[in-house]
Write a protein that holds these residues in place. Structure first.
Motif, PDB file in Angstrom:
ATOM      1  N   ASP A   1       9.080  45.033  74.528  1.00 21.58           N
ATOM      2  CA  ASP A   1       7.540  45.490  75.080  1.00 21.58           C
ATOM      3  C   ASP A   1       7.189  46.636  75.568  1.00 21.58           C
ATOM      4  O   ASP A   1       8.159  47.398  75.937  1.00 21.58           O
ATOM      5  CB  ASP A   1       7.020  44.220  75.902  1.00 21.58           C
ATOM      6  N   ASP A   2       6.019  47.010  75.864  1.00 21.20           N
ATOM      7  CA  ASP A   2       5.529  48.381  76.399  1.00 21.20           C
ATOM      8  C   ASP A   2       6.172  48.247  77.888  1.00 21.20           C
ATOM      9  O   ASP A   2       6.475  49.433  78.208  1.00 21.20           O
ATOM     10  CB  ASP A   2       4.101  48.483  76.319  1.00 21.20           C
ATOM     11  N   ALA A   3       6.112  47.206  78.607  1.00 23.68           N
ATOM     12  CA  ALA A   3       6.662  47.295  79.922  1.00 23.68           C
ATOM     13  C   ALA A   3       8.045  47.915  79.774  1.00 23.68           C
ATOM     14  O   ALA A   3       8.539  48.745  80.888  1.00 23.68           O
ATOM     15  CB  ALA A   3       6.218  46.064  80.756  1.00 23.68           C
ATOM     16  N   SER A   4       9.177  47.329  79.007  1.00 24.30           N
ATOM     17  CA  SER A   4      10.272  47.853  79.244  1.00 24.30           C
ATOM     18  C   SER A   4      10.397  49.167  78.682  1.00 24.30           C
ATOM     19  O   SER A   4      11.101  50.086  79.148  1.00 24.30           O
ATOM     20  CB  SER A   4      10.970  47.005  78.189  1.00 24.30           C
ATOM     21  N   GLY A   5       9.568  49.584  77.873  1.00 23.10           N
ATOM     22  CA  GLY A   5       9.538  51.113  77.171  1.00 23.10           C
ATOM     23  C   GLY A   5       9.186  52.114  78.439  1.00 23.10           C
ATOM     24  O   GLY A   5       9.737  52.911  78.588  1.00 23.10           O
ATOM     25  N   ASP A   6       8.082  51.714  79.099  1.00 20.18           N
ATOM     26  CA  ASP A   6       7.694  52.477  80.181  1.00 20.18           C
ATOM     27  C   ASP A   6       8.752  52.489  81.680  1.00 20.18           C
ATOM     28  O   ASP A   6       9.010  53.444  82.073  1.00 20.18           O
ATOM     29  CB  ASP A   6       6.400  51.825  80.968  1.00 20.18           C
ATOM     30  N   ARG A   7       9.237  51.248  81.748  1.00 19.48           N
ATOM     31  CA  ARG A   7      10.457  51.524  82.559  1.00 19.48           C
ATOM     32  C   ARG A   7      11.838  52.180  82.188  1.00 19.48           C
ATOM     33  O   ARG A   7      12.262  52.668  83.137  1.00 19.48           O
ATOM     34  CB  ARG A   7      10.660  49.820  82.924  1.00 19.48           C
ATOM     35  N   LEU A   8      12.198  52.004  80.978  1.00 20.38           N
ATOM     36  CA  LEU A   8      13.329  52.736  80.679  1.00 20.38           C
ATOM     37  C   LEU A   8      13.386  54.159  80.242  1.00 20.38           C
ATOM     38  O   LEU A   8      14.275  54.849  80.018  1.00 20.38           O
ATOM     39  CB  LEU A   8      14.063  51.948  79.564  1.00 20.38           C
ATOM     40  N   GLN A   9      11.909  54.846  80.125  1.00 20.34           N
ATOM     41  CA  GLN A   9      11.651  56.016  79.646  1.00 20.34           C
ATOM     42  C   GLN A   9      12.481  57.039  80.507  1.00 20.34           C
ATOM     43  O   GLN A   9      12.900  57.994  79.967  1.00 20.34           O
ATOM     44  CB  GLN A   9      10.271  56.429  79.492  1.00 20.34           C
ATOM     45  N   ARG A  10      12.331  56.636  82.054  1.00 20.31           N
ATOM     46  CA  ARG A  10      12.896  57.718  82.923  1.00 20.31           C
ATOM     47  C   ARG A  10      14.665  57.933  82.820  1.00 20.31           C
ATOM     48  O   ARG A  10      14.971  58.672  83.280  1.00 20.31           O
ATOM     49  CB  ARG A  10      12.611  57.269  84.219  1.00 20.31           C
ATOM     50  N   LEU A  11      15.245  56.815  81.993  1.00 23.93           N
ATOM     51  CA  LEU A  11      16.574  56.790  82.084  1.00 23.93           C
ATOM     52  C   LEU A  11      17.074  57.306  80.897  1.00 23.93           C
ATOM     53  O   LEU A  11      18.356  57.301  80.790  1.00 23.93           O
ATOM     54  CB  LEU A  11      17.088  55.137  82.394  1.00 23.93           C
ATOM     55  N   LEU A  12      16.341  57.839  80.013  1.00 22.13           N
ATOM     56  CA  LEU A  12      16.603  58.335  78.598  1.00 22.13           C
ATOM     57  C   LEU A  12      17.382  59.469  78.861  1.00 22.13           C
ATOM     58  O   LEU A  12      16.838  60.920  79.744  1.00 22.13           O
ATOM     59  CB  LEU A  12      15.403  58.541  77.532  1.00 22.13           C
ATOM     60  N   ALA A  13      18.381  59.986  78.005  1.00 21.87           N
ATOM     61  CA  ALA A  13      19.008  61.251  78.078  1.00 21.87           C
ATOM     62  C   ALA A  13      18.559  62.220  77.175  1.00 21.87           C
ATOM     63  O   ALA A  13      17.564  61.606  76.295  1.00 21.87           O
ATOM     64  CB  ALA A  13      20.483  60.979  77.688  1.00 21.87           C
ATOM     65  N   PRO A  14      18.617  63.430  76.921  1.00 19.55           N
ATOM     66  CA  PRO A  14      18.055  64.441  76.263  1.00 19.55           C
ATOM     67  C   PRO A  14      18.334  63.857  74.837  1.00 19.55           C
ATOM     68  O   PRO A  14      19.305  63.516  74.222  1.00 19.55           O
ATOM     69  CB  PRO A  14      18.667  65.568  76.497  1.00 19.55           C
ATOM     70  N   GLY A  15      17.075  64.006  73.969  1.00 19.33           N
ATOM     71  CA  GLY A  15      17.496  63.426  72.480  1.00 19.33           C
ATOM     72  C   GLY A  15      17.191  62.060  72.236  1.00 19.33           C
ATOM     73  O   GLY A  15      16.873  61.492  71.192  1.00 19.33           O
ATOM     74  N   GLN A  16      17.232  61.234  73.349  1.00 17.79           N
ATOM     75  CA  GLN A  16      16.967  59.938  72.886  1.00 17.79           C
ATOM     76  C   GLN A  16      15.361  59.412  73.069  1.00 17.79           C
ATOM     77  O   GLN A  16      14.565  60.354  73.692  1.00 17.79           O
ATOM     78  CB  GLN A  16      17.712  58.991  74.409  1.00 17.79           C
ATOM     79  N   ARG A  17      15.227  58.346  72.310  1.00 20.10           N
ATOM     80  CA  ARG A  17      13.664  57.699  72.346  1.00 20.10           C
ATOM     81  C   ARG A  17      13.835  56.264  72.414  1.00 20.10           C
ATOM     82  O   ARG A  17      14.769  55.739  71.720  1.00 20.10           O
ATOM     83  CB  ARG A  17      13.003  58.348  71.510  1.00 20.10           C
ATOM     84  N   LEU A  18      12.614  55.677  72.756  1.00 24.25           N
ATOM     85  CA  LEU A  18      12.559  54.110  72.555  1.00 24.25           C
ATOM     86  C   LEU A  18      11.500  53.559  71.884  1.00 24.25           C
ATOM     87  O   LEU A  18      10.375  54.381  71.788  1.00 24.25           O
ATOM     88  CB  LEU A  18      12.505  53.711  73.924  1.00 24.25           C
TER      89      LEU A  18
END
Length: 914
Positions: A349-366
């Protein structure tokens, strides 16, 4: 240049002097012109006043002449009226005299008529009495004649009736005896015939058996019809089911074709996009499209401008945040996308995406399944921003699903088709059984009809024989009674013939009465004629008396009117005489006025001539002043132009001198006064000719410029030019060879074209000549090539000669003849090279009925002998009647057109059957 400068200044000073002198002359001429123009209005006004006075006098003289003419005309008219009044007086006096004479004559005639009427009353009474006595005697004689004629007619009629009755009775007796003998013979013949009862019973039994068989066959036919209806219903249901399944299969096939043409790479596509090689599970298309976007449109071919390259797996791949599932689990893609897919995670869901976006490494995407995107660099996209790649992936998934559905639909359609074929076969069998049952029923009907006909014939023969015997008995009895009655009537008629009186004696007495009646009728006619004559004479006298009274009153009125007219004419004669006397004095007065007016006109003309002379002098003086002023102004303008030219020459000399100084300073770097030293020329000696020096200088400059700059690449350029020349010569040789081959091919084509054209022309001409004769019922026609010897460039002329006309070109024929000739040529072409369909639009419009009939006959023959089908658009009744099928458009409802057709062959067969 200095000499030119000095000459220009001298010309300028002379031009200024001339301008000053001419300005004084122009001023003097302008003063003279103003004085002449100032005096001219007064002269023109005086001339206009004199002309106006003269015009008034001339108008007065014209009016006086008109008045004189009116007086002369009035005198002449008065004389005519006076003569007319005198003539009217004579005619009125003559009419009065005639009235008096007529009145005297009518009075004498009335007196004679009254005396004649008084003495003829006794004669008229005696004539009427004699006529009454003759009429009474004739009436008595005619009554006796009528009685005698009636008696004779009655006796003759009774005698004729007795004779006719005798003949009728004799013939009737003979006829009755013959009929009685015939009846007795027929009774004897019928009485000896015995009726076959066994045959009648057998025929009745056969009828009963045929009726039972018919009932059985009818039941079988109804059962077969019911089975056929059920089979047809089953076939219709199966056909409808198969049609729906086939429609669904066709729809799926069309959608699959459209998507395949859109998604699957084409052979001509050099670099198919990578998205065509990606396979994604259903429902994840939006996620993959959001993750990769337009990058999927790039190919994997490294020759493409933008492409994907396989780099292998990373040595240290960062892991996705906890809670994110790798998107690569749901995607089957080429190796070049392995790095990209390994760094894409799928969240719920969108909530998980908003929460995990800060943990992404360079080049990653959700991403989410509905297409939301979160990138490591902070970029985010909501699912309502679809991408082309997502749509393409969805379409590819749709294509896979459609192909699966198409396979199922094809299997369903094939099974339904097999069921339809089975139902159709069952329906065909039921149709055959129903036909056989109907044929058996019809056969049973035929057998029953035959049995009934046989039984009917036997029954009818038996009943007819019995009925005939009974009728013959009654007829014989009736004939015997009529024979006895006729014999008794014949005896009575003989007795009546013997009792008839003597008819000759009655005819003689009747003839004597007729003679006496004729004499008395002639005497009565004489008496009546005399009485009628006397009565007519009395009526004529009375009518004449009434006419005399009317004529007398008419002549009295005429005499009174003539007297009144004479009085009026006397007054009018006196008035006209007085008018003539008054008009006699007017010519002298008008003559005096004319003389006075002539003197005034002469004076006015002299005054106007004097004013015109003065005006002419003033205008001439003004024209001379204008001419002098224009000459002065023209001379001043020319002098000013000379001054302007002198000023221009002075300025040009200044500019030339300045330019010359600059050129000397630029090219020789010295002052013009030092030129003699530089050129080593003695100033005291004459200079060489200027043209010679200029020519020598131009030659030297040209020779220096022709040398040009030094070209270090001349050898290389010469080599390149040589190579270009060689290539051009090779191309020229190739072109010349190609031109030769092309000309040879054109010649072959022209030769073949001429052969085929002449062959086709001869065949078309032959057909055209034959069809022309058939359509026109005679004549002759042919085609001719004109204007060139080469058939490929020649024109075509149609020569035609209808029956009774000379040979001429088609354009000189009438409209109907041109239409028939054109149809002949058209059908000749069709006979040479028939086409499947020929549309003829209103070709029979200019033709009469006879030619339309020939056209329709030819059209039918062509339709039967060729495979061409003719569509004829026409309004002609004869053409429509000769067609095989008619098509028309009707409007059964307002604004709704409907196509209707009639098969005339079927209609004729239906009419013949009916």
């Amino acid at each position: 240049a200095r000499r030119a400068k000095a000459a220009a200044e001298s010309q300028l000073a002379e031009a200024e002097r001339k301008v000053g002198a001419l300005m004084e002359t122009t001023a003097s001429a302008a003063t003279d012109q103003a004085e002449a123009a100032g005096a001219l209005p007064e002269l023109r006004q005086a001339e206009a006043a004199a002309s106006a006075a003269l015009q008034r006098l001339l108008a007065e003289r014209t009016a006086l002449e008109q008045e004189e003419a009116r007086v002369s005309a009035a005198r002449e008219q008065a004389g005519h009226r006076l003569a007319q009044i005198e003539g009217d007086q004579q005619r009125a006096q003559t009419l009065s005299d005639d009235a008096a004479t007529a009145q005297s004559r009518l009075a004498a005639e009335r007196q004679g008529l009254e005396e004649a009427i008084a003495g003829e009353a006794d004669q008229r009474g005696a004539a009427q009495e004699r006529a009454q006595a003759a009429r009474a005697q004739l009436t008595a004689t005619e009554d006796a004649l009528s009685a005698q004629a009636s008696e004779l007619a009655a006796e003759e009629a009774r005698g004729s009736a007795v004779e006719r009755r005798a003949e009728e009775l004799a013939g009737r007796i003979r006829k009755l005896r013959g009929q009685l003998e015939t009846v007795e013979q027929e009774r004897a013949a019928l009485g000896g015939q015995a009726q076959d009862r066994e045959a009648l019973a057998a025929a009745e039994q056969a009828v009963s058996e045929a009726e039972r068989l018919l009932a059985t066959r009818k039941a079988e036919a109804e059962s077969a019809s019911a089975a056929l209806a059920e089979a047809r219903e089953a076939e219709s249901a199966a056909r409808e089911a198969w049609r729906q399944a086939d429609t669904e299969r066709s729809r799926l096939d069309a959608e699959i074709s459209a998507l395949a043409a859109l998604l699957e790479p084409k052979e001509s596509d050099m670099w198919p996009p990578l998205v065509d090689a990606v396979r994604v599970e259903a429902g994840y298309e939006a996620a993959l499209g959001a993750a990769l976007g337009d990058d999927l449109e790039a190919p994997a071919d490294e020759a493409a401008p933008a492409h994907w390259t396989a780099l292998g797996a990373l040595a240290a791949t960062p892991s996705l945040p906890e809670g994110a599932v790798p998107l690569a689990k749901f995607v089957r893609a080429p190796e070049v996308l392995s790095r990209r897919l390994s760094q894409i995670g799928l969240v719920d869901d969108d909530a998980s995406g908003d929460r995990l976006q800060r943990l992404l490494a360079p080049g990653q995407r959700l991403v989410t399944r509905d297409g939301a995107l979160w990138r490591w660099d902070g970029f985010a996209a909501r699912p309502d921003a679809p991408t082309g790649a997502a749509a393409r992936l969805a379409q590819r998934s749709r294509l896979v699903e459609l192909r699966r559905q198409f396979g199922q639909a094809s299997e369903t359609a094939e099974s339904l088709r097999e069921r339809l074929d089975a139902c159709a076969a069952e329906a065909q069998g039921a149709t055959e059984r129903e036909r056989q049952a109907r044929e058996a029923q019809a056969a049973a009907h035929g057998e029953l009809d035959q049995a009934r006909q046989a039984y009917g014939r036997l029954s009818q023969a038996s009943a007819a024989a019995a009925s005939r015997l009974s009728a013959l008995g009654e007829t014989a009895e009736r004939l015997g009674e009529e024979l006895a009655e006729s014999t008794a009537a014949q005896e009575q008629n003989e007795a009546d013939r013997a009792a008839l009186p003597d008819l000759e004696r009655l005819r003689a007495a009747l003839q004597a009465l007729r003679g006496r009646a004729e004499q008395e009728r002639a005497e009565l006619a004489d008496r009546q004629a005399e009485a009628a004559r006397l009565e007519r004479e009395r009526e004529a006298r009375e009518q004449r008396l009434r006419a005399i009274g009317e004529e007398t009153g008419l002549w009295e009125r005429r005499a009174s009117e003539a007297g009144q007219h004479l009085g009026e004419l006397s007054g009018r004669w006196q008035e006209t005489r007085d008018e003539i006397d008054s008009l006699e004095a007017l010519p002298a007065q008008i003559a005096q006025r004319r003389e006075s007016l002539a003197d005034r006109v002469d004076a006015a003309e002299a005054e106007r001539k004097t004013a015109m002379d003065a005006l002419a002098v003033g205008e001439r003086r003004l024209a001379e002043a204008d001419k002098a002023l224009r000459a002065a102004e023209q001379a001043l303008a020319q002098t000013r132009e000379e001054r302007v030219r002198a000023e221009g020459a002075n300025e040009q000399a200044d500019q030339a001198l300045t330019l010359f100084r600059e050129r000397v300073r630029e090219r020789l770097e010295c002052h013009p006064d030092q030129l003699f030293e530089v050129a080593e020329i003695d100033p005291s000696q004459d200079l060489p000719p200027e043209q010679e020096i200029e020519a020598k200088l131009a030659r030297l400059v040209r020779e220096r410029e022709n040398l040009g700059a030094v070209n270090l690449l001349a050898e290389q350029e010469a080599e390149e030019v040589g190579q270009q020349i060689d290539a051009l010569q090779t191309e020229r040789a190739d072109l010349i060879s190609a031109i030769a081959r092309l000309r040879h091919g054109i010649a072959d084509l022209n030769k073949e074209g001429r052969t085929r054209l002449l062959k086709a022309f001869e065949e078309v001409n032959r057909h055209f000549s034959e069809l022309f004769v058939r359509l026109f019922g005679g004549g002759r026609a042919h085609l001719a090539l004109t204007e060139a010897e080469d058939p490929l460039e020649a024109g075509l002329e149609i020569m035609a000669s209808p029956p009774g006309k000379r040979l001429q070109v088609m354009s000189l024929l009438s409209g109907g003849e041109q239409a028939l000739t054109a149809l002949s040529l058209l059908f000749a072409v069709f006979l040479t090279n028939p086409a499947p369909i020929c549309v003829l639009d209103e070709v029979d419009a200019p033709l009469d009925d006879a030619n339309v009939d020939r056209f329709c006959t030819l059209l039918q023959n062509l339709a039967h002998t060729t495979r061409t089908r003719f569509l004829v658009i026409t309004h002609h009744r004869m053409t429509m009647a000769r067609m095989d099928r008619l098509y028309g458009v009707t409007m059964s409802e307002r604004g709704v057109s409907k196509l209707v057709s009639v098969d005339l062959g079927v209609a004729e067969r239906m009419r013949e059957t009916a």
